[in-house]
Design a protein around this motif. Structure first.
Motif, PDB file in Angstrom:
ATOM      1  N   CYS A 212       0.820  -1.212   0.000  1.00  0.00           N
ATOM      2  CA  CYS A 212       0.000   0.000   0.000  1.00  0.00           C
ATOM      3  C   CYS A 212       0.855   1.263   0.000  1.00  0.00           C
ATOM      4  O   CYS A 212       0.313   2.384   0.038  1.00  0.00           O
ATOM      5  N   GLY A 213       2.170   1.100  -0.002  1.00  0.00           N
ATOM      6  CA  GLY A 213       3.051   2.251  -0.026  1.00  0.00           C
ATOM      7  C   GLY A 213       3.006   3.061   1.250  1.00  0.00           C
ATOM      8  O   GLY A 213       3.224   4.279   1.220  1.00  0.00           O
ATOM      9  N   LEU A 214       2.734   2.417   2.390  1.00  0.00           N
ATOM     10  CA  LEU A 214       2.605   3.120   3.666  1.00  0.00           C
ATOM     11  C   LEU A 214       3.822   2.838   4.541  1.00  0.00           C
ATOM     12  O   LEU A 214       4.348   1.734   4.556  1.00  0.00           O
ATOM     13  N   ARG A 215       4.244   3.853   5.276  1.00  0.00           N
ATOM     14  CA  ARG A 215       5.383   3.691   6.170  1.00  0.00           C
ATOM     15  C   ARG A 215       4.953   3.319   7.582  1.00  0.00           C
ATOM     16  O   ARG A 215       5.737   2.796   8.359  1.00  0.00           O
ATOM     17  N   GLU A 216       3.715   3.639   7.941  1.00  0.00           N
ATOM     18  CA  GLU A 216       3.247   3.356   9.293  1.00  0.00           C
ATOM     19  C   GLU A 216       1.750   3.121   9.284  1.00  0.00           C
ATOM     20  O   GLU A 216       1.068   3.385   8.290  1.00  0.00           O
ATOM     21  N   ARG A 217       1.244   2.633  10.410  1.00  0.00           N
ATOM     22  CA  ARG A 217      -0.177   2.350  10.559  1.00  0.00           C
ATOM     23  C   ARG A 217      -0.965   3.642  10.703  1.00  0.00           C
ATOM     24  O   ARG A 217      -0.413   4.682  11.046  1.00  0.00           O
ATOM     25  N   GLY A 218      -2.281   3.542  10.464  1.00  0.00           N
ATOM     26  CA  GLY A 218      -3.150   4.697  10.618  1.00  0.00           C
ATOM     27  C   GLY A 218      -3.353   5.052  12.085  1.00  0.00           C
ATOM     28  O   GLY A 218      -2.964   4.331  12.995  1.00  0.00           O
ATOM     29  N   ARG A 219      -3.977   6.171  12.315  1.00  0.00           N
ATOM     30  CA  ARG A 219      -4.204   6.633  13.691  1.00  0.00           C
ATOM     31  C   ARG A 219      -5.131   5.695  14.444  1.00  0.00           C
ATOM     32  O   ARG A 219      -4.986   5.482  15.634  1.00  0.00           O
ATOM     33  N   VAL A 220      -6.138   5.130  13.765  1.00  0.00           N
ATOM     34  CA  VAL A 220      -7.046   4.173  14.395  1.00  0.00           C
ATOM     35  C   VAL A 220      -6.570   2.775  14.001  1.00  0.00           C
ATOM     36  O   VAL A 220      -6.748   2.348  12.873  1.00  0.00           O
ATOM     37  N   ASP A 221      -5.955   2.086  14.943  1.00  0.00           N
ATOM     38  CA  ASP A 221      -5.350   0.794  14.641  1.00  0.00           C
ATOM     39  C   ASP A 221      -5.971  -0.286  15.511  1.00  0.00           C
ATOM     40  O   ASP A 221      -5.764  -0.325  16.711  1.00  0.00           O
ATOM     41  N   LEU A 222      -6.760  -1.174  14.892  1.00  0.00           N
ATOM     42  CA  LEU A 222      -7.360  -2.288  15.609  1.00  0.00           C
ATOM     43  C   LEU A 222      -6.604  -3.568  15.254  1.00  0.00           C
ATOM     44  O   LEU A 222      -7.177  -4.531  14.794  1.00  0.00           O
ATOM     45  N   GLY A 223      -5.286  -3.519  15.440  1.00  0.00           N
ATOM     46  CA  GLY A 223      -4.449  -4.660  15.096  1.00  0.00           C
ATOM     47  C   GLY A 223      -4.958  -5.943  15.729  1.00  0.00           C
ATOM     48  O   GLY A 223      -5.312  -5.963  16.907  1.00  0.00           O
ATOM     49  N   ALA A 224      -5.010  -7.012  14.969  1.00  0.00           N
ATOM     50  CA  ALA A 224      -5.548  -8.283  15.444  1.00  0.00           C
ATOM     51  C   ALA A 224      -4.445  -9.335  15.467  1.00  0.00           C
ATOM     52  O   ALA A 224      -3.441  -9.216  14.778  1.00  0.00           O
ATOM     53  N   SER A 225      -4.660 -10.369  16.270  1.00  0.00           N
ATOM     54  CA  SER A 225      -3.658 -11.417  16.390  1.00  0.00           C
ATOM     55  C   SER A 225      -3.829 -12.508  15.341  1.00  0.00           C
ATOM     56  O   SER A 225      -2.958 -13.354  15.196  1.00  0.00           O
ATOM     57  N   SER A 226      -4.941 -12.522  14.627  1.00  0.00           N
ATOM     58  CA  SER A 226      -5.169 -13.552  13.608  1.00  0.00           C
ATOM     59  C   SER A 226      -5.980 -12.968  12.460  1.00  0.00           C
ATOM     60  O   SER A 226      -6.702 -11.977  12.620  1.00  0.00           O
ATOM     61  N   LEU A 227      -5.874 -13.614  11.300  1.00  0.00           N
ATOM     62  CA  LEU A 227      -6.670 -13.181  10.152  1.00  0.00           C
ATOM     63  C   LEU A 227      -8.156 -13.384  10.407  1.00  0.00           C
ATOM     64  O   LEU A 227      -8.983 -12.615   9.904  1.00  0.00           O
ATOM     65  N   ALA A 228      -8.523 -14.402  11.183  1.00  0.00           N
ATOM     66  CA  ALA A 228      -9.934 -14.636  11.486  1.00  0.00           C
ATOM     67  C   ALA A 228     -10.517 -13.454  12.255  1.00  0.00           C
ATOM     68  O   ALA A 228     -11.629 -12.986  11.961  1.00  0.00           O
ATOM     69  N   THR A 229      -9.779 -12.935  13.246  1.00  0.00           N
ATOM     70  CA  THR A 229     -10.230 -11.772  13.991  1.00  0.00           C
ATOM     71  C   THR A 229     -10.324 -10.561  13.084  1.00  0.00           C
ATOM     72  O   THR A 229     -11.286  -9.787  13.134  1.00  0.00           O
ATOM     73  N   LEU A 230      -9.323 -10.389  12.246  1.00  0.00           N
ATOM     74  CA  LEU A 230      -9.287  -9.250  11.328  1.00  0.00           C
ATOM     75  C   LEU A 230     -10.466  -9.293  10.355  1.00  0.00           C
ATOM     76  O   LEU A 230     -11.142  -8.288  10.129  1.00  0.00           O
ATOM     77  N   ALA A 231     -10.745 -10.461   9.797  1.00  0.00           N
ATOM     78  CA  ALA A 231     -11.873 -10.601   8.870  1.00  0.00           C
ATOM     79  C   ALA A 231     -13.195 -10.324   9.576  1.00  0.00           C
ATOM     80  O   ALA A 231     -14.101  -9.704   9.016  1.00  0.00           O
ATOM     81  N   GLY A 232     -13.324 -10.789  10.822  1.00  0.00           N
ATOM     82  CA  GLY A 232     -14.539 -10.520  11.583  1.00  0.00           C
ATOM     83  C   GLY A 232     -14.743  -9.040  11.836  1.00  0.00           C
ATOM     84  O   GLY A 232     -15.867  -8.530  11.776  1.00  0.00           O
ATOM     85  N   LEU A 233     -13.663  -8.316  12.118  1.00  0.00           N
ATOM     86  CA  LEU A 233     -13.760  -6.876  12.363  1.00  0.00           C
ATOM     87  C   LEU A 233     -14.231  -6.124  11.128  1.00  0.00           C
ATOM     88  O   LEU A 233     -15.145  -5.297  11.192  1.00  0.00           O
ATOM     89  N   VAL A 234     -13.610  -6.391   9.988  1.00  0.00           N
ATOM     90  CA  VAL A 234     -13.980  -5.635   8.790  1.00  0.00           C
ATOM     91  C   VAL A 234     -15.363  -6.058   8.292  1.00  0.00           C
ATOM     92  O   VAL A 234     -16.073  -5.258   7.668  1.00  0.00           O
ATOM     93  N   ALA A 235     -15.762  -7.306   8.554  1.00  0.00           N
ATOM     94  CA  ALA A 235     -17.109  -7.748   8.167  1.00  0.00           C
ATOM     95  C   ALA A 235     -18.184  -6.984   8.937  1.00  0.00           C
ATOM     96  O   ALA A 235     -19.322  -6.866   8.476  1.00  0.00           O
ATOM     97  N   GLU A 236     -17.822  -6.454  10.119  1.00  0.00           N
ATOM     98  CA  GLU A 236     -18.757  -5.666  10.921  1.00  0.00           C
ATOM     99  C   GLU A 236     -18.611  -4.173  10.676  1.00  0.00           C
ATOM    100  O   GLU A 236     -19.211  -3.361  11.384  1.00  0.00           O
ATOM    101  N   GLY A 237     -17.812  -3.797   9.674  1.00  0.00           N
ATOM    102  CA  GLY A 237     -17.723  -2.390   9.305  1.00  0.00           C
ATOM    103  C   GLY A 237     -16.558  -1.629   9.879  1.00  0.00           C
ATOM    104  O   GLY A 237     -16.480  -0.402   9.715  1.00  0.00           O
ATOM    105  N   PHE A 238     -15.617  -2.306  10.543  1.00  0.00           N
ATOM    106  CA  PHE A 238     -14.475  -1.616  11.134  1.00  0.00           C
ATOM    107  C   PHE A 238     -13.326  -1.493  10.139  1.00  0.00           C
ATOM    108  O   PHE A 238     -12.236  -2.000  10.355  1.00  0.00           O
ATOM    109  N   GLY A 239     -13.564  -0.799   9.035  1.00  0.00           N
ATOM    110  CA  GLY A 239     -12.500  -0.534   8.081  1.00  0.00           C
ATOM    111  C   GLY A 239     -12.355  -1.594   7.004  1.00  0.00           C
ATOM    112  O   GLY A 239     -13.250  -2.409   6.755  1.00  0.00           O
ATOM    113  N   LEU A 240     -11.182  -1.570   6.359  1.00  0.00           N
ATOM    114  CA  LEU A 240     -10.852  -2.479   5.274  1.00  0.00           C
ATOM    115  C   LEU A 240      -9.550  -3.202   5.622  1.00  0.00           C
ATOM    116  O   LEU A 240      -8.773  -2.734   6.449  1.00  0.00           O
TER     117      LEU A 240
END
Length: 308
Positions: A212-240
């Motif tokens: 994505c050509g980014l040097r750092e994370r965004g200001r709102v960072d909901l970093g997850a420990s697994s892809l399953a958690t990450l997919a669940g978050l974005v499926a509920e509207g918490f970003g992409l």
């Protein structure tokens, strides 16, 4: 008398855990038994190896020297055992390390294929982040590692497996707002504050930032420990987020609200490979890599059916 391999293993466990109780659990013996072996090792060597503190231990200067040499000896012994175990190809015991963003998706199909080939094969799997697995590989605690390239040049042999493309994931509404009817777009067009990533330390998070050509994370960072958690978050509207193709079938089934979108070509991707110690192949790496590629091809085919 000379030190035994058992004593060296116990001493390394003690040094790595920092306490007799934790070390005993690691090597599956009682604490008194481990303590006795450490004292016998000190007697044999004629030097104190550890300072016994109220809360743990501290290595002496001699202990640090012995630890370095013990690790080297145990690594060489592990190489000897592995050479004998795998001398007839993909047989005996296989200790395989796999990174967390690959293991839950690739392993079920790969292990089924391994079992079908040889029911007597004893498979031990360790799932951990890349850095820990490379340490295990160097120390002889695993025979091979499945990880994403590129990696630091550590004198390892590399057997390329397959390319795993990245897909943009989120709710249907979010993806529609991002694309605005323009069709496939590029990862570099994503705003940092829209992108959710895995916790720091996961190579996939670093790869997502890079594509994505980014040097750092965004200001709102909901970093997850697994892809399953990450997919669940974005499926509920918490970003992409970016999901690898091998995860699409499983994560789409687990999160029905998850929508997917391809990027414009050339699509971003990671390259997965099988890594093993140079000179440590006795005819097992090629058939293992072939089985992993076959399992990967099945996943990639299903991913392109889920997200054409």
């Amino acid at each position: 008398m000379t030190p035994s391999l058992k004593q060296l293993r116990y001493f390394v466990a003690l040094a790595e855990t920092g306490g007799f109780g934790r070390a005993a659990e690691t090597v599956f013996v009682t604490q008194p038994a481990l303590s006795q072996q450490i004292r016998e090792l000190e007697t044999i060597l004629g030097v104190g190896l550890v300072e016994r503190l109220p809360r743990g231990i501290r290595l002496t200067r001699a202990g640090r020297e012995v630890l370095e040499r013990a690790r080297r000896i145990l690594s060489e012994v592990a190489d000897l055992e592995r050479a004998a175990r795998l001398s007839r190809g993909l047989t005996g015991r296989l200790r395989l390390g796999v990174i967390p963003t690959v293991a839950p998706y690739l392993l079920p199909g790969a292990l089924t294929r391994l079992r079908a080939q040889d029911l007597t094969l004893d498979i031990r799997v360790r799932e951990a982040q890349t850095e820990a697995l490379l340490d295990d590989l160097e120390a002889g605690r695993v025979d091979a590692v499945v990880a994403a390239l590129p990696l630091p040049d550590a004198g390892l042999a590399v057997e390329p497996l397959f390319e795993d493309r990245f897909v943009l994931a989120g709710t249907r509404a979010r993806l529609a707002r991002w694309s605005r009817g323009a069709g496939a777009r590029r990862p570099a067009e994503l705003a940092p504050d829209q992108l959710l990533l895995l916790d720091e330390g996961h190579c996939l998070a670093d790869q997502a930032l890079e594509v994505c050509g980014l040097r750092e994370r965004g200001r709102v960072d909901l970093g997850a420990s697994s892809l399953a958690t990450l997919a669940g978050l974005v499926a509920e509207g918490f970003g992409l987020t970016l999901l690898p193709e091998i995860a699409l079938r499983a994560e789409r089934a687990a999160a029905p609200g998850l929508s997917l979108m391809r990027f414009a070509g050339p699509e971003p991707a990671r390259k997965l490979a099988l890594l093993y110690r140079a000179g440590g192949d006795d005819g097992w790496s090629a058939p293992l890599a072939a089985l992993l590629r076959d399992a990967g091809a099945e996943l990639l085919g299903s991913a392109r059916a889920v997200c054409p």
